[in-house]
Motif scaffolding. Structure first.
Motif, PDB file in Angstrom:
ATOM      1  N   SER A  58     -23.007   8.080 -42.710  1.00 41.28           N
ATOM      2  CA  SER A  58     -24.359   7.548 -42.609  1.00 41.28           C
ATOM      3  C   SER A  58     -24.742   7.300 -41.150  1.00 41.28           C
ATOM      4  O   SER A  58     -25.866   7.593 -40.736  1.00 41.28           O
ATOM      5  CB  SER A  58     -24.475   6.265 -43.422  1.00 41.28           C
ATOM      6  N   CYS A  59     -23.811   6.776 -40.369  1.00 46.15           N
ATOM      7  CA  CYS A  59     -24.071   6.556 -38.934  1.00 46.15           C
ATOM      8  C   CYS A  59     -24.350   7.880 -38.217  1.00 46.15           C
ATOM      9  O   CYS A  59     -25.258   7.955 -37.384  1.00 46.15           O
ATOM     10  CB  CYS A  59     -22.893   5.842 -38.285  1.00 46.15           C
ATOM     11  N   GLU A  60     -23.572   8.906 -38.536  1.00 48.79           N
ATOM     12  CA  GLU A  60     -23.807  10.227 -37.946  1.00 48.79           C
ATOM     13  C   GLU A  60     -25.189  10.753 -38.332  1.00 48.79           C
ATOM     14  O   GLU A  60     -25.896  11.335 -37.503  1.00 48.79           O
ATOM     15  CB  GLU A  60     -22.743  11.218 -38.409  1.00 48.79           C
ATOM     16  N   ILE A  61     -25.553  10.557 -39.584  1.00 49.35           N
ATOM     17  CA  ILE A  61     -26.853  11.022 -40.071  1.00 49.35           C
ATOM     18  C   ILE A  61     -27.979  10.327 -39.316  1.00 49.35           C
ATOM     19  O   ILE A  61     -28.955  10.963 -38.917  1.00 49.35           O
ATOM     20  CB  ILE A  61     -26.971  10.795 -41.596  1.00 49.35           C
ATOM     21  N   ILE A  62     -27.843   9.032 -39.097  1.00 51.57           N
ATOM     22  CA  ILE A  62     -28.881   8.289 -38.377  1.00 51.57           C
ATOM     23  C   ILE A  62     -28.986   8.788 -36.938  1.00 51.57           C
ATOM     24  O   ILE A  62     -30.090   8.986 -36.425  1.00 51.57           O
ATOM     25  CB  ILE A  62     -28.614   6.765 -38.432  1.00 51.57           C
ATOM     26  N   GLN A  63     -27.857   9.021 -36.286  1.00 52.70           N
ATOM     27  CA  GLN A  63     -27.900   9.556 -34.923  1.00 52.70           C
ATOM     28  C   GLN A  63     -28.611  10.905 -34.893  1.00 52.70           C
ATOM     29  O   GLN A  63     -29.499  11.137 -34.066  1.00 52.70           O
ATOM     30  CB  GLN A  63     -26.491   9.709 -34.362  1.00 52.70           C
ATOM     31  N   ASP A  64     -28.207  11.799 -35.787  1.00 48.82           N
ATOM     32  CA  ASP A  64     -28.832  13.126 -35.850  1.00 48.82           C
ATOM     33  C   ASP A  64     -30.322  13.016 -36.178  1.00 48.82           C
ATOM     34  O   ASP A  64     -31.141  13.758 -35.635  1.00 48.82           O
ATOM     35  CB  ASP A  64     -28.151  13.999 -36.907  1.00 48.82           C
ATOM     36  N   SER A  65     -30.655  12.083 -37.055  1.00 49.65           N
ATOM     37  CA  SER A  65     -32.055  11.906 -37.460  1.00 49.65           C
ATOM     38  C   SER A  65     -32.909  11.430 -36.298  1.00 49.65           C
ATOM     39  O   SER A  65     -34.030  11.902 -36.109  1.00 49.65           O
ATOM     40  CB  SER A  65     -32.160  10.924 -38.626  1.00 49.65           C
ATOM     41  N   PHE A  66     -32.390  10.482 -35.521  1.00 48.46           N
ATOM     42  CA  PHE A  66     -33.182   9.988 -34.393  1.00 48.46           C
ATOM     43  C   PHE A  66     -33.358  11.054 -33.319  1.00 48.46           C
ATOM     44  O   PHE A  66     -34.395  11.107 -32.657  1.00 48.46           O
ATOM     45  CB  PHE A  66     -32.602   8.690 -33.831  1.00 48.46           C
ATOM     46  N   ILE A  67     -32.379  11.911 -33.172  1.00 49.72           N
ATOM     47  CA  ILE A  67     -32.563  13.044 -32.250  1.00 49.72           C
ATOM     48  C   ILE A  67     -33.688  13.935 -32.762  1.00 49.72           C
ATOM     49  O   ILE A  67     -34.570  14.339 -31.997  1.00 49.72           O
ATOM     50  CB  ILE A  67     -31.244  13.840 -32.095  1.00 49.72           C
ATOM     51  N   GLN A  68     -33.675  14.229 -34.057  1.00 50.61           N
ATOM     52  CA  GLN A  68     -34.725  15.063 -34.631  1.00 50.61           C
ATOM     53  C   GLN A  68     -36.086  14.359 -34.565  1.00 50.61           C
ATOM     54  O   GLN A  68     -37.108  15.005 -34.309  1.00 50.61           O
ATOM     55  CB  GLN A  68     -34.405  15.451 -36.071  1.00 50.61           C
ATOM     56  N   ILE A  69     -36.116  13.067 -34.810  1.00 48.69           N
ATOM     57  CA  ILE A  69     -37.376  12.322 -34.713  1.00 48.69           C
ATOM     58  C   ILE A  69     -37.939  12.468 -33.303  1.00 48.69           C
ATOM     59  O   ILE A  69     -39.127  12.752 -33.122  1.00 48.69           O
ATOM     60  CB  ILE A  69     -37.161  10.835 -35.092  1.00 48.69           C
ATOM     61  N   TRP A  70     -37.092  12.285 -32.295  1.00 52.20           N
ATOM     62  CA  TRP A  70     -37.530  12.391 -30.908  1.00 52.20           C
ATOM     63  C   TRP A  70     -38.022  13.811 -30.591  1.00 52.20           C
ATOM     64  O   TRP A  70     -39.057  13.998 -29.978  1.00 52.20           O
ATOM     65  CB  TRP A  70     -36.409  11.988 -29.970  1.00 52.20           C
ATOM     66  N   GLU A  71     -37.244  14.800 -31.025  1.00 51.55           N
ATOM     67  CA  GLU A  71     -37.593  16.194 -30.710  1.00 51.55           C
ATOM     68  C   GLU A  71     -38.819  16.681 -31.470  1.00 51.55           C
ATOM     69  O   GLU A  71     -39.522  17.578 -31.003  1.00 51.55           O
ATOM     70  CB  GLU A  71     -36.403  17.110 -30.997  1.00 51.55           C
ATOM     71  N   ASN A  72     -39.081  16.109 -32.648  1.00 52.72           N
ATOM     72  CA  ASN A  72     -40.190  16.589 -33.480  1.00 52.72           C
ATOM     73  C   ASN A  72     -41.287  15.549 -33.682  1.00 52.72           C
ATOM     74  O   ASN A  72     -42.074  15.656 -34.621  1.00 52.72           O
ATOM     75  CB  ASN A  72     -39.662  17.034 -34.848  1.00 52.72           C
ATOM     76  N   VAL A  73     -41.330  14.569 -32.807  1.00 59.08           N
ATOM     77  CA  VAL A  73     -42.299  13.486 -32.980  1.00 59.08           C
ATOM     78  C   VAL A  73     -43.738  14.006 -32.960  1.00 59.08           C
ATOM     79  O   VAL A  73     -44.623  13.423 -33.580  1.00 59.08           O
ATOM     80  CB  VAL A  73     -42.071  12.367 -31.930  1.00 59.08           C
ATOM     81  N   ASP A  74     -43.976  15.129 -32.289  1.00 61.59           N
ATOM     82  CA  ASP A  74     -45.331  15.690 -32.254  1.00 61.59           C
ATOM     83  C   ASP A  74     -45.790  16.169 -33.626  1.00 61.59           C
ATOM     84  O   ASP A  74     -46.992  16.302 -33.866  1.00 61.59           O
ATOM     85  CB  ASP A  74     -45.415  16.842 -31.242  1.00 61.59           C
ATOM     86  N   SER A  75     -44.857  16.422 -34.529  1.00 60.16           N
ATOM     87  CA  SER A  75     -45.250  16.874 -35.864  1.00 60.16           C
ATOM     88  C   SER A  75     -45.669  15.712 -36.771  1.00 60.16           C
ATOM     89  O   SER A  75     -46.200  15.941 -37.851  1.00 60.16           O
ATOM     90  CB  SER A  75     -44.119  17.667 -36.517  1.00 60.16           C
TER      91      SER A  75
END
Length: 193
Positions: free
Chosen positions: A51-68
């Protein structure tokens, strides 16, 4: 303890700041929603480390795709939950792909042990006892630790190979190996009962 309510407007404003590449906004977003998203991920994968890994990966994706992100199409939390859900499903698929290996029951070694019994009975008996000991100990461990230990110590895979096979990073594999070995070491049991 009462759960605090997340203010969707505040989160939307933080996401707008993230769209302007304000790194402090990402930190603020993490502080506000990471525990909620972690709990959501835990409900899917039932594993704290994963779950911790998923949250880290998710926040990276949130940052990279925040424009969407578009507030007109949905709430900030539903957008972020969708990202977490997709990451969790991807992790489960990757984990399940590697769980096709059936180590616990030892079926893959039966023919090998049987031929050894015919030629070297003492050595084969030791192998059977060791196999039984490890199978019993590994069953007590969480899946990630058990799989890592089996692949590393019974099949000789390196940490880098394990990281590739288990779709994670080397530090996570090191942690799984260390925790699993410590758990077995702390069992305070005899190898041959």
């Amino acid at each position: 303890m009462k759960a605090r309510k997340i203010n969707e407007d505040e989160i939307a404003a933080i996401l707008v700041r993230c769209q302007k590449n304000e790194k402090a906004a990402l930190t603020s977003l993490y502080i506000k929603v990471s525990s909620l998203l972690h709990h959501f991920a835990m409900g899917i994968v039932h594993n704290d480390a994963l779950s911790c890994e998923i949250i880290q990966d998710s926040f990276i994706q949130i940052w990279e795709n925040v424009d969407s992100f578009d507030v007109k199409r949905g709430t900030p939390l539903s957008w972020m939950r969708t990202i977490v859900r997709n990451k969790a499903i991807d992790k489960l698929r990757a984990e399940n792909k590697h769980l096709r290996w059936r180590f616990a029951d030892g079926e893959e070694h039966i023919d090998e042990i049987q031929s050894d019994l015919d030629t070297q009975p003492d050595e084969a008996l030791v192998r059977i006892q060791l196999h039984h000991f490890f199978a019993t100990q590994f069953e007590r461990l969480p899946k990630d630790q058990s799989i890592s230990l089996r692949l590393a110590y019974l099949h000789g895979y390196s940490r880098n190979e394990l990281a590739d096979m288990l779709n994670t990073n080397v530090n996570t594999v090191k942690s799984w190996l260390r925790r699993g070995a410590n758990s077995i070491r702390n069992q305070d049991c005899e190898v041959f009962e």
